[in-house]
Design a protein around this motif. Structure first.
Motif, PDB file in Angstrom:
ATOM      1  N   LEU A 105      -2.547  -0.312  -6.483  1.00  0.00           N
ATOM      2  CA  LEU A 105      -2.516   0.873  -7.338  1.00  0.00           C
ATOM      3  C   LEU A 105      -3.005   0.535  -8.743  1.00  0.00           C
ATOM      4  O   LEU A 105      -3.728   1.315  -9.360  1.00  0.00           O
ATOM      5  N   LEU A 106      -2.635  -0.630  -9.228  1.00  0.00           N
ATOM      6  CA  LEU A 106      -3.109  -1.081 -10.527  1.00  0.00           C
ATOM      7  C   LEU A 106      -4.633  -1.252 -10.522  1.00  0.00           C
ATOM      8  O   LEU A 106      -5.307  -0.901 -11.493  1.00  0.00           O
ATOM      9  N   LEU A 107      -5.175  -1.761  -9.428  1.00  0.00           N
ATOM     10  CA  LEU A 107      -6.631  -1.910  -9.312  1.00  0.00           C
ATOM     11  C   LEU A 107      -7.328  -0.553  -9.338  1.00  0.00           C
ATOM     12  O   LEU A 107      -8.359  -0.380  -9.995  1.00  0.00           O
ATOM     13  N   VAL A 108      -6.773   0.407  -8.625  1.00  0.00           N
ATOM     14  CA  VAL A 108      -7.387   1.735  -8.576  1.00  0.00           C
ATOM     15  C   VAL A 108      -7.329   2.396  -9.946  1.00  0.00           C
ATOM     16  O   VAL A 108      -8.316   2.942 -10.427  1.00  0.00           O
ATOM     17  N   LEU A 109      -6.177   2.320 -10.592  1.00  0.00           N
ATOM     18  CA  LEU A 109      -6.032   2.962 -11.891  1.00  0.00           C
ATOM     19  C   LEU A 109      -6.834   2.258 -12.978  1.00  0.00           C
ATOM     20  O   LEU A 109      -7.283   2.895 -13.926  1.00  0.00           O
ATOM     21  N   SER A 110      -7.008   0.955 -12.863  1.00  0.00           N
ATOM     22  CA  SER A 110      -7.766   0.233 -13.896  1.00  0.00           C
ATOM     23  C   SER A 110      -9.260   0.508 -13.808  1.00  0.00           C
ATOM     24  O   SER A 110      -9.990   0.214 -14.738  1.00  0.00           O
ATOM     25  N   GLY A 111      -9.717   1.093 -12.729  1.00  0.00           N
ATOM     26  CA  GLY A 111     -11.132   1.404 -12.583  1.00  0.00           C
ATOM     27  C   GLY A 111     -11.547   2.683 -13.270  1.00  0.00           C
ATOM     28  O   GLY A 111     -12.723   3.014 -13.294  1.00  0.00           O
ATOM     29  N   PHE A 168       4.190  -1.091 -14.819  1.00  0.00           N
ATOM     30  CA  PHE A 168       3.844  -1.931 -13.675  1.00  0.00           C
ATOM     31  C   PHE A 168       4.559  -3.282 -13.758  1.00  0.00           C
ATOM     32  O   PHE A 168       5.055  -3.795 -12.769  1.00  0.00           O
ATOM     33  N   GLY A 169       4.595  -3.853 -14.943  1.00  0.00           N
ATOM     34  CA  GLY A 169       5.275  -5.137 -15.127  1.00  0.00           C
ATOM     35  C   GLY A 169       6.764  -5.040 -14.858  1.00  0.00           C
ATOM     36  O   GLY A 169       7.349  -5.900 -14.198  1.00  0.00           O
ATOM     37  N   VAL A 170       7.393  -3.977 -15.344  1.00  0.00           N
ATOM     38  CA  VAL A 170       8.834  -3.797 -15.140  1.00  0.00           C
ATOM     39  C   VAL A 170       9.150  -3.619 -13.657  1.00  0.00           C
ATOM     40  O   VAL A 170      10.081  -4.245 -13.129  1.00  0.00           O
ATOM     41  N   VAL A 171       8.385  -2.795 -12.967  1.00  0.00           N
ATOM     42  CA  VAL A 171       8.622  -2.580 -11.536  1.00  0.00           C
ATOM     43  C   VAL A 171       8.412  -3.871 -10.757  1.00  0.00           C
ATOM     44  O   VAL A 171       9.189  -4.205  -9.843  1.00  0.00           O
ATOM     45  N   VAL A 200      11.435  -6.143 -11.391  1.00  0.00           N
ATOM     46  CA  VAL A 200      12.617  -5.619 -10.696  1.00  0.00           C
ATOM     47  C   VAL A 200      12.545  -5.945  -9.210  1.00  0.00           C
ATOM     48  O   VAL A 200      13.534  -6.388  -8.612  1.00  0.00           O
ATOM     49  N   LEU A 201      11.382  -5.746  -8.609  1.00  0.00           N
ATOM     50  CA  LEU A 201      11.229  -6.103  -7.190  1.00  0.00           C
ATOM     51  C   LEU A 201      11.442  -7.595  -6.976  1.00  0.00           C
ATOM     52  O   LEU A 201      12.076  -8.007  -6.006  1.00  0.00           O
ATOM     53  N   TRP A 202      10.920  -8.410  -7.884  1.00  0.00           N
ATOM     54  CA  TRP A 202      10.987  -9.857  -7.748  1.00  0.00           C
ATOM     55  C   TRP A 202      12.406 -10.391  -7.910  1.00  0.00           C
ATOM     56  O   TRP A 202      12.722 -11.468  -7.431  1.00  0.00           O
ATOM     57  N   MET A 240       6.645 -13.479  -2.398  1.00  0.00           N
ATOM     58  CA  MET A 240       6.209 -12.435  -3.334  1.00  0.00           C
ATOM     59  C   MET A 240       5.340 -13.024  -4.453  1.00  0.00           C
ATOM     60  O   MET A 240       4.374 -12.415  -4.884  1.00  0.00           O
ATOM     61  N   TYR A 241       5.688 -14.213  -4.909  1.00  0.00           N
ATOM     62  CA  TYR A 241       4.907 -14.892  -5.953  1.00  0.00           C
ATOM     63  C   TYR A 241       3.508 -15.238  -5.437  1.00  0.00           C
ATOM     64  O   TYR A 241       2.524 -15.127  -6.169  1.00  0.00           O
ATOM     65  N   ALA A 242       3.418 -15.647  -4.195  1.00  0.00           N
ATOM     66  CA  ALA A 242       2.112 -15.994  -3.618  1.00  0.00           C
ATOM     67  C   ALA A 242       1.185 -14.782  -3.595  1.00  0.00           C
ATOM     68  O   ALA A 242      -0.010 -14.903  -3.882  1.00  0.00           O
ATOM     69  N   VAL A 243       1.734 -13.619  -3.275  1.00  0.00           N
ATOM     70  CA  VAL A 243       0.913 -12.409  -3.278  1.00  0.00           C
ATOM     71  C   VAL A 243       0.444 -12.098  -4.693  1.00  0.00           C
ATOM     72  O   VAL A 243      -0.721 -11.755  -4.915  1.00  0.00           O
ATOM     73  N   ASN A 244       1.350 -12.232  -5.663  1.00  0.00           N
ATOM     74  CA  ASN A 244       0.958 -12.009  -7.058  1.00  0.00           C
ATOM     75  C   ASN A 244      -0.131 -12.980  -7.484  1.00  0.00           C
ATOM     76  O   ASN A 244      -1.128 -12.578  -8.101  1.00  0.00           O
ATOM     77  N   ALA A 245       0.050 -14.248  -7.190  1.00  0.00           N
ATOM     78  CA  ALA A 245      -0.922 -15.266  -7.606  1.00  0.00           C
ATOM     79  C   ALA A 245      -2.274 -15.059  -6.932  1.00  0.00           C
ATOM     80  O   ALA A 245      -3.313 -15.355  -7.521  1.00  0.00           O
ATOM     81  N   ALA A 246      -2.270 -14.548  -5.720  1.00  0.00           N
ATOM     82  CA  ALA A 246      -3.530 -14.337  -5.011  1.00  0.00           C
ATOM     83  C   ALA A 246      -4.261 -13.082  -5.481  1.00  0.00           C
ATOM     84  O   ALA A 246      -5.501 -13.060  -5.515  1.00  0.00           O
ATOM     85  N   MET A 247      -3.516 -12.058  -5.866  1.00  0.00           N
ATOM     86  CA  MET A 247      -4.155 -10.778  -6.172  1.00  0.00           C
ATOM     87  C   MET A 247      -4.430 -10.531  -7.648  1.00  0.00           C
ATOM     88  O   MET A 247      -5.307  -9.733  -7.979  1.00  0.00           O
ATOM     89  N   LEU A 248      -3.708 -11.180  -8.528  1.00  0.00           N
ATOM     90  CA  LEU A 248      -3.909 -10.896  -9.947  1.00  0.00           C
ATOM     91  C   LEU A 248      -5.283 -11.304 -10.486  1.00  0.00           C
ATOM     92  O   LEU A 248      -5.799 -10.643 -11.387  1.00  0.00           O
TER      93      LEU A 248
END
Length: 142
Positions: free
Chosen positions: A27-33, A46-49, A52-54, A86-94
């Motif tokens: 969603l962040l990728l779509v909105l940043s475009g 986005f950072g807060v959510v 919270v999930l993490w 969850m961290y691995a997904v963040n590190a791969a996608m950011l």
């Protein structure tokens, strides 16, 4: 039977959390475009959510493991693996988000952002520390 329950906790909370994080980053990728970019409040949201999930999902995994009677260390191990997935997904996608933001903003310096091994290992250390904290809180509450 203990290992099966831990694997179920990891699958439910870890993979479920990874899917939620991937959807949030997508969603962040779509909105940043968009042509005007993202306002700072949206980025903060986005950072807060994400944080919270993490925190919540590893805590729930630890609580589930400890409430089943498996003890503190198995709860800590389950919470750690959930946080690391969850961290691995963040590190791969950011890095994809950084490249997308570089295209939108025209700053080529963002396109080359890649996590270094020291940053990745620091993130794993933070995952372990956070898992220890949430497992301790869950042990105190139960």
């Amino acid at each position: 039977m203990t290992s099966v329950n831990s694997l179920v906790n990891i699958a439910v909370f870890g993979i479920g959390g990874a899917v939620l994080v991937a959807a949030l980053i997508g969603l962040l990728l779509v909105l940043s475009g968009s042509s005007r970019g993202l306002p700072p409040r949206v980025l903060t949201g986005f950072g807060v959510v994400s944080i919270v999930l993490w925190v919540v999902l590893p805590a729930l995994a630890a609580l589930n493991a400890m409430s089943a009677g498996f003890g503190f260390w198995l709860g800590f191990g389950t919470a750690s693996v959930v946080a690391m997935v969850m961290y691995a997904v963040n590190a791969a996608m950011l890095p994809m988000v950084a490249r997308r933001q570089a295209l939108v903003s025209g700053r080529s310096s963002l396109a080359g952002i890649k996590p270094t091994p020291s940053v990745l290992s620091g993130g794993l250390f933070v995952c372990l520390a956070m898992s220890l904290l949430v497992t301790g809180v869950m042990a105190f509450l139960t």
